[in-house]
Design a protein around this motif. Structure first.
Motif, PDB file in Angstrom:
ATOM      1  N   PRO A  24      32.514  29.718  37.803  1.00 60.83           N
ATOM      2  CA  PRO A  24      33.297  30.147  38.977  1.00 60.83           C
ATOM      3  C   PRO A  24      34.575  29.339  39.193  1.00 60.83           C
ATOM      4  O   PRO A  24      35.442  29.749  39.958  1.00 60.83           O
ATOM      5  CB  PRO A  24      32.321  29.956  40.137  1.00 60.83           C
ATOM      6  N   LYS A  25      34.716  28.196  38.522  1.00 65.40           N
ATOM      7  CA  LYS A  25      35.919  27.366  38.675  1.00 65.40           C
ATOM      8  C   LYS A  25      36.851  27.469  37.478  1.00 65.40           C
ATOM      9  O   LYS A  25      37.887  26.810  37.446  1.00 65.40           O
ATOM     10  CB  LYS A  25      35.517  25.909  38.901  1.00 65.40           C
ATOM     11  N   ASP A  26      36.479  28.291  36.501  1.00 68.66           N
ATOM     12  CA  ASP A  26      37.270  28.405  35.276  1.00 68.66           C
ATOM     13  C   ASP A  26      38.197  29.613  35.364  1.00 68.66           C
ATOM     14  O   ASP A  26      37.938  30.660  34.787  1.00 68.66           O
ATOM     15  CB  ASP A  26      36.340  28.527  34.067  1.00 68.66           C
ATOM     16  N   GLY A  27      39.298  29.459  36.095  1.00 70.32           N
ATOM     17  CA  GLY A  27      40.231  30.557  36.292  1.00 70.32           C
ATOM     18  C   GLY A  27      40.618  30.671  37.752  1.00 70.32           C
ATOM     19  O   GLY A  27      40.315  29.786  38.566  1.00 70.32           O
ATOM     20  N   ARG A  28      41.258  31.751  38.091  1.00 69.83           N
ATOM     21  CA  ARG A  28      41.701  31.966  39.478  1.00 69.83           C
ATOM     22  C   ARG A  28      40.674  32.813  40.214  1.00 69.83           C
ATOM     23  O   ARG A  28      40.310  33.909  39.768  1.00 69.83           O
ATOM     24  CB  ARG A  28      43.057  32.676  39.491  1.00 69.83           C
ATOM     25  N   VAL A  29      40.200  32.308  41.347  1.00 63.76           N
ATOM     26  CA  VAL A  29      39.267  33.079  42.180  1.00 63.76           C
ATOM     27  C   VAL A  29      40.070  34.151  42.921  1.00 63.76           C
ATOM     28  O   VAL A  29      40.972  33.832  43.702  1.00 63.76           O
ATOM     29  CB  VAL A  29      38.522  32.170  43.178  1.00 63.76           C
ATOM     30  N   VAL A  30      39.769  35.418  42.648  1.00 65.57           N
ATOM     31  CA  VAL A  30      40.495  36.516  43.276  1.00 65.57           C
ATOM     32  C   VAL A  30      39.666  37.204  44.362  1.00 65.57           C
ATOM     33  O   VAL A  30      40.173  38.056  45.084  1.00 65.57           O
ATOM     34  CB  VAL A  30      40.987  37.538  42.228  1.00 65.57           C
ATOM     35  N   LEU A  31      38.393  36.835  44.459  1.00 60.14           N
ATOM     36  CA  LEU A  31      37.553  37.332  45.555  1.00 60.14           C
ATOM     37  C   LEU A  31      36.381  36.387  45.745  1.00 60.14           C
ATOM     38  O   LEU A  31      35.782  35.928  44.774  1.00 60.14           O
ATOM     39  CB  LEU A  31      37.020  38.743  45.252  1.00 60.14           C
ATOM     40  N   SER A  32      36.069  36.106  47.009  1.00 63.79           N
ATOM     41  CA  SER A  32      34.844  35.414  47.364  1.00 63.79           C
ATOM     42  C   SER A  32      34.342  36.080  48.630  1.00 63.79           C
ATOM     43  O   SER A  32      34.922  35.919  49.706  1.00 63.79           O
ATOM     44  CB  SER A  32      35.108  33.920  47.599  1.00 63.79           C
ATOM     45  N   GLY A  33      33.279  36.858  48.498  1.00 61.85           N
ATOM     46  CA  GLY A  33      32.768  37.616  49.639  1.00 61.85           C
ATOM     47  C   GLY A  33      31.711  38.591  49.175  1.00 61.85           C
ATOM     48  O   GLY A  33      31.307  38.594  48.009  1.00 61.85           O
ATOM     49  N   ASP A  34      31.259  39.451  50.086  1.00 61.16           N
ATOM     50  CA  ASP A  34      30.189  40.378  49.720  1.00 61.16           C
ATOM     51  C   ASP A  34      30.671  41.818  49.528  1.00 61.16           C
ATOM     52  O   ASP A  34      29.879  42.729  49.357  1.00 61.16           O
ATOM     53  CB  ASP A  34      29.065  40.341  50.758  1.00 61.16           C
ATOM     54  N   ARG A  35      31.996  42.009  49.540  1.00 58.62           N
ATOM     55  CA  ARG A  35      32.543  43.348  49.309  1.00 58.62           C
ATOM     56  C   ARG A  35      32.403  43.688  47.820  1.00 58.62           C
ATOM     57  O   ARG A  35      32.865  42.930  46.975  1.00 58.62           O
ATOM     58  CB  ARG A  35      34.007  43.374  49.730  1.00 58.62           C
ATOM     59  N   PRO A  36      31.811  44.830  47.449  1.00 64.73           N
ATOM     60  CA  PRO A  36      31.563  45.143  46.034  1.00 64.73           C
ATOM     61  C   PRO A  36      32.724  45.859  45.342  1.00 64.73           C
ATOM     62  O   PRO A  36      32.500  46.709  44.472  1.00 64.73           O
ATOM     63  CB  PRO A  36      30.321  46.038  46.099  1.00 64.73           C
ATOM     64  N   THR A  37      33.941  45.526  45.721  1.00 63.12           N
ATOM     65  CA  THR A  37      35.098  46.138  45.089  1.00 63.12           C
ATOM     66  C   THR A  37      36.305  45.222  45.254  1.00 63.12           C
ATOM     67  O   THR A  37      36.346  44.404  46.178  1.00 63.12           O
ATOM     68  CB  THR A  37      35.387  47.533  45.686  1.00 63.12           C
TER      69      THR A  37
END
Length: 199
Positions: A53-66
């Motif tokens: 999860p730390k290897d790259g850019r986090v583009v979403l953190s949440g429970d939305r499935p899209t």
């Protein structure tokens, strides 16, 4: 015994799909139904697949499935999706990739919002001696009499020559590739108009 403790790992997401949609990349998946499921982390990395999860850019953190993403790149774009539980344990990565994502239009991003009344339009340069940029209100596209901006820049960028009001717009770019100025001397760089909203 503490030395024999097994670290709990949640179930991974399922049915990950990555596809292009106009000027966006759309990711969809199904989150696990575990009782202690807490969140999903989507990581994007250019050139190689994310390993954590730390290897790259986090583009979403949440429970939305899209997710809608805009990863301009001429090399492969990789995604890894990690489900996580309430204790911060992450599931095995579910991965997908695109060979590249370099759409013809650049800014304003498709489905984006801007506060600028004179937005800056940029696009991928083409083999052309000039371009035709057309902007219409989204609900009045695309008759010539309803055009809001109709300009002919020589480079692959244009700041709106006039202020435009609040609302949603659609924009197109045509490249001049043949002698003359007839419609047939222009090739569309985007067949589907990109939308943007001025707030």
């Amino acid at each position: 015994m503490a030395g024999n403790a097994i670290e709990w790992q949640p179930r991974p997401v399922a049915r990950l799909v990555v596809r292009r949609l106009g000027g966006r990349v759309v990711l969809t998946w199904r989150n696990p139904s575990d009782r202690d499921y807490a969140t999903t982390i989507v990581v994007r990395k250019i050139g190689s697949a994310p390993t954590s999860p730390k290897d790259g850019r986090v583009v979403l953190s949440g429970d939305r499935p899209t997710l809608l993403d805009y990863p301009f790149s001429v090399v492969p774009v990789h995604y890894a999706v990690f489900a996580a539980d309430e204790d911060g344990n992450t599931a095995a990565a579910v991965r997908a990739s695109l060979p590249r994502f370099d759409p013809p239009l650049r800014t304003p991003l498709d489905r984006s919002t801007t506060a600028s009344r004179r937005p800056r339009f940029t696009w991928k340069p083409a083999a052309a001696d000039h371009y035709n940029v057309q902007v219409y209100r989204a609900n009045r596209c695309c008759l010539p009499r309803d055009v809001v901006v109709n300009s002919y820049p020589k480079t692959a960028k244009l700041t709106s020559p006039k202020a435009i009001g609040r609302g949603t717009y659609v924009w197109y770019v045509f490249a001049h590739i043949k002698p003359g100025n007839a419609v047939t001397s222009y090739a569309p760089l985007n067949a589907i108009g990109w939308r943007f909203t001025v707030r």
